[in-house]
Design a protein around this motif. Structure first.
Motif, short mmCIF file in Angstrom:
data_model
loop_
_atom_site.label_atom_id
_atom_site.label_comp_id
_atom_site.label_asym_id
_atom_site.label_seq_id
_atom_site.Cartn_x
_atom_site.Cartn_y
_atom_site.Cartn_z
N GLN A 140 58.12 105.15 33.02
CA GLN A 140 57.87 105.12 34.55
C GLN A 140 57.27 106.00 35.12
OE1 GLN A 140 58.79 101.79 35.56
NE2 GLN A 140 57.49 102.23 37.31
N LEU B 59 67.91 104.56 29.21
CA LEU B 59 67.68 104.89 30.65
C LEU B 59 66.66 105.99 30.73
CD1 LEU B 59 68.24 105.04 33.85
CD2 LEU B 59 70.30 106.83 33.06
N VAL C 270 63.16 105.00 29.58
CA VAL C 270 62.72 104.06 30.75
C VAL C 270 62.02 105.01 31.92
CG1 VAL C 270 63.40 102.46 32.72
CG2 VAL C 270 64.01 101.95 30.51
N GLU C 271 62.88 106.17 32.28
CA GLU C 271 62.50 106.89 33.06
C GLU C 271 61.09 107.61 32.78
OE1 GLU C 271 63.42 107.36 36.24
OE2 GLU C 271 65.57 106.37 35.95
N GLY D 245 63.87 111.16 38.16
CA GLY D 245 63.76 110.91 36.71
C GLY D 245 63.70 111.88 35.63
#
Lengths: 143, 116
Positions: free
Chosen positions: A48, A41, A44-45, A110
């Motif tokens: 992104q 997670l 991914v943040e 995020g």
């Protein structure tokens, strides 16, 4: 210990596969499933963020490396976008106190997630681009 | 990216069941549109069943927050069946203090029916 090295296009379409590769690498490295999900997670943040705020719609590439030893796991995310130093962003105030739906943020969590999962978040800029280094100690509970 | 959501109702409680395994930046706009559309046509008591979802990121969480905000002061939007990685996301972002979370959709519907 195995090492992870990925290069991906800076697009939301490439992020899920990269996240899956991170999770699989964590599991192969002996990290339990709950902790692997958190690491996936947070990475991914970070990916992104680089796509949305660094490249901001411009084509580019991201490089992700991760390694692990008995003491810690560390990931580096490199890009060549205009620098966006997320580590200088001040932590957001607790929006749940007092509880008011109208005050809730729809974006901007995020970095909170990255800081919650990794013990150390370091941004560096060089002639070759930007690097975000994320470090998490081993033998620590998932939350 | 279009997401797969089934909707059913039990009296005035709307149950939205998400069938995508992953909710992320690609699916967040569609998730937000789905929830806010139901709020826009008058649903105020909503259960979002995430039991089939293995991964939620901050973008998709933002879409769920949008749904709650769309309710204004009315009703409630609660989460059902969140798997451990999703529960961890809510805890990391303190959204577990904002959204009521239930182990199953049935438990969530029962709580909303009794307006507990």
């Amino acid at each position: 210990m195995p090492r992870l090295h990925l290069t991906l296009d800076a697009s939301p379409e490439t992020v899920p596969a990269a996240g899956g590769a991170v999770r699989d690498w964590c599991l192969t490295s002996g990290i339990d499933a709950a902790e692997a999900a958190l690491v996936e997670l947070a990475i991914v943040e970070a990916l992104q963020n680089a796509i949305e705020h660094g490249y901001a719609g411009v084509a580019g590439q991201l490089e992700l490396e991760a390694d692990i030893d008995d003491e810690r796991m560390q990931a580096q995310i490199r890009d060549t976008a205009p620098p966006v130093d997320l580590t200088r962003v001040a932590p957001q105030p607790d929006e749940t106190l007092p509880m008011d739906r109208a005050r809730l943020r729809e974006r901007g969590r995020g970095l909170e997630i990255i800081r919650g999962v990794f013990d150390q978040v370091v941004f560096s800029r060089s002639a070759s681009g930007n690097q975000l280094t994320l470090t998490r100690a081993r033998r620590r509970g998932p939350l | 990216m279009a997401i797969q959501i089934d909707h059913t109702n039990d009296d005035d409680i709307l149950l939205l069941a998400v069938h995508d395994r992953r909710l992320d930046a690609r699916s967040a706009p569609d998730l937000k549109a789905s929830i806010t559309t139901f709020v826009g046509i008058g649903w105020e008591w909503i259960v979002l069943d995430l039991s089939g979802v293995e991964f939620v990121d901050s973008s998709a969480l933002g879409a769920i927050v949008s749904g709650l905000k769309a309710l204004g002061r009315a009703g409630d939007l609660v989460i059902a069946g969140a798997q451990p990685p999703v529960t961890a996301l809510f805890a990391l972002t303190r959204m577990d203090k904002v959204f009521r979370m239930f182990p199953t959709a049935a438990a969530a519907v029962a709580a909303l029916k009794s307006r507990v």
